[in-house]
Write a protein that holds these residues in place. Structure first.
Motif, PDB file in Angstrom:
ATOM      1  N   ASP A 332       3.058  10.575 -12.814  1.00  0.00           N
ATOM      2  CA  ASP A 332       2.327   9.170 -12.825  1.00  0.00           C
ATOM      3  C   ASP A 332       2.181   8.865 -14.297  1.00  0.00           C
ATOM      4  N   THR A 379       4.028   1.973 -10.579  1.00  0.00           N
ATOM      5  CA  THR A 379       4.449   0.402  -8.845  1.00  0.00           C
ATOM      6  C   THR A 379       6.071   1.592  -9.037  1.00  0.00           C
ATOM      7  N   THR A 407       0.198   2.403  -8.197  1.00  0.00           N
ATOM      8  CA  THR A 407       0.356   3.957  -8.261  1.00  0.00           C
ATOM      9  C   THR A 407       1.672   3.480  -7.034  1.00  0.00           C
ATOM     10  N   ALA A 408       2.698   3.443  -7.017  1.00  0.00           N
ATOM     11  CA  ALA A 408       3.879   3.824  -6.161  1.00  0.00           C
ATOM     12  C   ALA A 408       3.692   5.399  -5.726  1.00  0.00           C
ATOM     13  N   CYS A 409       3.993   6.387  -5.464  1.00  0.00           N
ATOM     14  CA  CYS A 409       4.522   7.582  -5.106  1.00  0.00           C
ATOM     15  C   CYS A 409       5.794   7.659  -4.727  1.00  0.00           C
ATOM     16  N   SER A 430       1.120  13.617 -10.134  1.00  0.00           N
ATOM     17  CA  SER A 430       0.523  12.307  -9.938  1.00  0.00           C
ATOM     18  C   SER A 430      -1.295  13.093  -9.512  1.00  0.00           C
ATOM     19  N   SER A 434      -2.068   7.399  -3.858  1.00  0.00           N
ATOM     20  CA  SER A 434      -0.164   6.208  -3.584  1.00  0.00           C
ATOM     21  C   SER A 434      -0.855   4.918  -3.130  1.00  0.00           C
ATOM     22  N   ASP A 437       3.034   1.055  -2.789  1.00  0.00           N
ATOM     23  CA  ASP A 437       3.998   1.219  -2.108  1.00  0.00           C
ATOM     24  C   ASP A 437       4.303   0.907   0.000  1.00  0.00           C
ATOM     25  N   THR A 446       6.527   7.373   0.608  1.00  0.00           N
ATOM     26  CA  THR A 446       7.204   8.956  -0.125  1.00  0.00           C
ATOM     27  C   THR A 446       7.919   9.371   0.803  1.00  0.00           C
ATOM     28  N   GLN A 474       1.019  12.616  -0.066  1.00  0.00           N
ATOM     29  CA  GLN A 474       1.550  11.555   0.487  1.00  0.00           C
ATOM     30  C   GLN A 474       2.614  12.525   0.925  1.00  0.00           C
TER      31      GLN A 474
END
Length: 517
Positions: A332, A379, A407-409, A430, A434, A437, A446, A474
């Protein structure tokens, strides 16, 4: 007609429903109390972080410690100290046992409170009232006395460096009754009472002699005891020569500033100490601490010393596994990862950021798995080419230089799905916060992307490494998903066990459950 958006026919494993919000407001899973406690014990620093206040961490840990059985609290304290190399959290868990089960505290005290710094932490936490009492109590007081009455002179001198409380405060608080004349004289010397100079132990005598006469031999005492004195370059050189591995690693710029590393042979001697395999193992150095020393080393620090830090890094990462099959590691690099890994503490905030640790994990995996794919993300996935033959330091620096964004895991998994890619192991590193997302239902994005990935890769496994204090995840824990926390080399040990199928159904919590007390 039925709403097919609400009642879609699901393929594969039933999708778990997110049951919490993370600190950033995104959908998340809240693991069992035991898992939450383990996660916080391995990453918590009791300082302010990007998302979490120190007070909130403290309240959460104490609440969880009172909710789970005290045996697990004791095992977690031992694990966090011995395997995770943590300081504040193990001391806090030990202090909570003083209130809840002093018998268990007695069993684990020596493995958790294993040096003077930990002893002072323990005493301060108890007397603060934060764990429900403002005095040590009979049994904890005896444990502190036993430490003081069994410590060597060198251990006592090391413990005497520091305040809040000072070791003198602790001695005055617990009133140890030494049987040896040297120890009685030393305690009197420490707290400023009359003492028999001839009875003082050797190191303390040499320190007192050096204070009176700078021509005397530089004593082998903690260097903090000497820095208030007027020291010349040769004296500083003796300090560097005798210093512990960690002390030397932390003071390279200080030695350079005092001209020590320019003396004939000294830089080579310091380099030899830093790259010594036994010294590195004994120091229980965290990989990120080596990265901190390397990046902080100024231009006056000779190249041979900087190269020794890189050699030490390779030694510290000796247990990074080589995995069978295809590996994808996803660090991340979002904006929140720019916060200090151990939080903000006035006057003592580390320069090492979460992104540095995530980058270090990714670079270390790549070093041992040359065909691994690295997908840094915020992202979206950020394009970056790394050479697996470059050093861990070099590749980690390249990754850590990205930074920024939300943040988009789920982003790296989404890319793998778009490509219809195949892999056997996916590792996400990370802070788990998140929020950017969008899930298509009641689970996290995720887990939805992972379900799609699993439909093509049924034997694949997902590991989510959390490097900031956070109770949510997540990806829900199950047979093909492992959530672990921390930034010591123990993370790589668990990673190897899990990838090889060596962890049971309880995964990480099971490892802690197996800790002997």
């Amino acid at each position: 007609m039925v709403n097919t958006q609400l009642f879609q026919t699901l393929r594969g494993t039933l999708m778990p429903t997110a049951n919490a919000l993370n600190e950033a407001g995104g959908a998340a899973f809240l693991p069992s109390p035991k898992h939450q406690l383990a996660q916080l014990a391995a990453t918590g620093c009791l300082n302010n972080t990007f998302y979490t206040k120190a007070e909130s961490q403290l309240d959460t840990v104490l609440s969880l410690a009172s909710e789970v059985d005290p045996v697990f609290v004791a095992k977690t304290a031992v694990y966090a100290r011995r395997a995770g190399h943590m300081k504040d959290m193990p001391a806090l868990l030990a202090a909570s046992l003083a209130q809840r089960d002093v018998g268990l505290l007695t069993q684990v005290f020596g493995r958790v409170i294993d040096n003077g710094k930990m002893l002072r932490n323990f005493v301060q936490m108890l007397r603060s009232g934060a764990v429900g009492r403002k005095s040590l109590g009979t049994r904890p007081k005896k444990l502190v006395q036993q430490w003081l009455l069994s410590a060597t002179e060198a251990q006592l001198l090391n413990a005497s460096v520091g305040t809040t409380p000072s070791l003198a405060d602790v001695v005055k608080m617990v009133h140890p009754k030494p049987a040896e004349a040297w120890r009685a004289a030393w305690f009197a010397w420490l707290i400023g009472r009359p003492y028999d100079t001839a009875a003082l132990p050797p190191l303390t005598q040499s320190f007192e002699r050096y204070k009176r006469d700078r021509a005397a031999e530089v004593p082998d005492v903690p260097f903090q005891m000497l820095t208030a004195l007027d020291l010349d370059t040769q004296a500083w050189a003796r300090i560097a020569e005798r210093g512990s591995w960690q002390m030397v690693r932390q003071n390279l710029n200080t030695f350079a500033r005092h001209g020590v590393l320019a003396l004939p042979g000294v830089a080579d001697a310091v380099a030899a100490k830093l790259r010594d395999p036994q010294a590195v193992a004994k120091a229980r150095v965290l990989p990120y601490q080596l990265m901190a020393a390397y990046t902080a080393a100024g231009p006056e620090v000779p190249t041979v010393v900087k190269e020794a830090l890189q050699d030490a890094m390779e030694l510290a990462l000796a247990n990074v596994p080589q995995f069978a099959g295809r590996v994808v590691v996803c660090p991340d690099v979002s904006g929140s990862m720019g916060s200090p890994v151990t939080g903000y503490r006035k006057g003592a905030t580390t320069a090492v950021r979460c992104i540095d640790v995530a980058a270090l994990v990714a670079a270390a995996v790549l070093r041992k798995n040359a065909d691994a794919r690295v997908l840094p993300f915020e992202t979206k996935v950020v394009s970056l080419q790394l050479n697996p033959r470059d050093s861990v330091m070099t590749n980690a620096s390249k990754l850590a230089a990205i930074g920024g964004g939300g943040t988009a895991c789920s982003a790296p998994l989404a890319l793998l799905n778009q490509e219809k890619a195949r892999a056997d192991l996916v590792v996400l590193v990370s802070d788990n916060e998140s929020w950017a997302d969008t899930a298509r239902g009641r689970s996290t994005a995720t887990m939805q992307e992972w379900a799609q990935f699993k439909s093509r890769n049924p034997a694949a496994r997902l590991v989510c490494i959390d490097i900031q204090p956070c109770a949510t995840t997540q990806a829900q824990e199950r047979a093909d998903v492992l959530n672990i926390g921390g930034f010591s080399d123990e993370v790589f040990t668990l990673l190897a066990l899990y990838a090889a199928g060596g962890l049971g159904a309880d995964h990480w919590v099971g490892v802690i459950e197996e800790t002997a007390i």
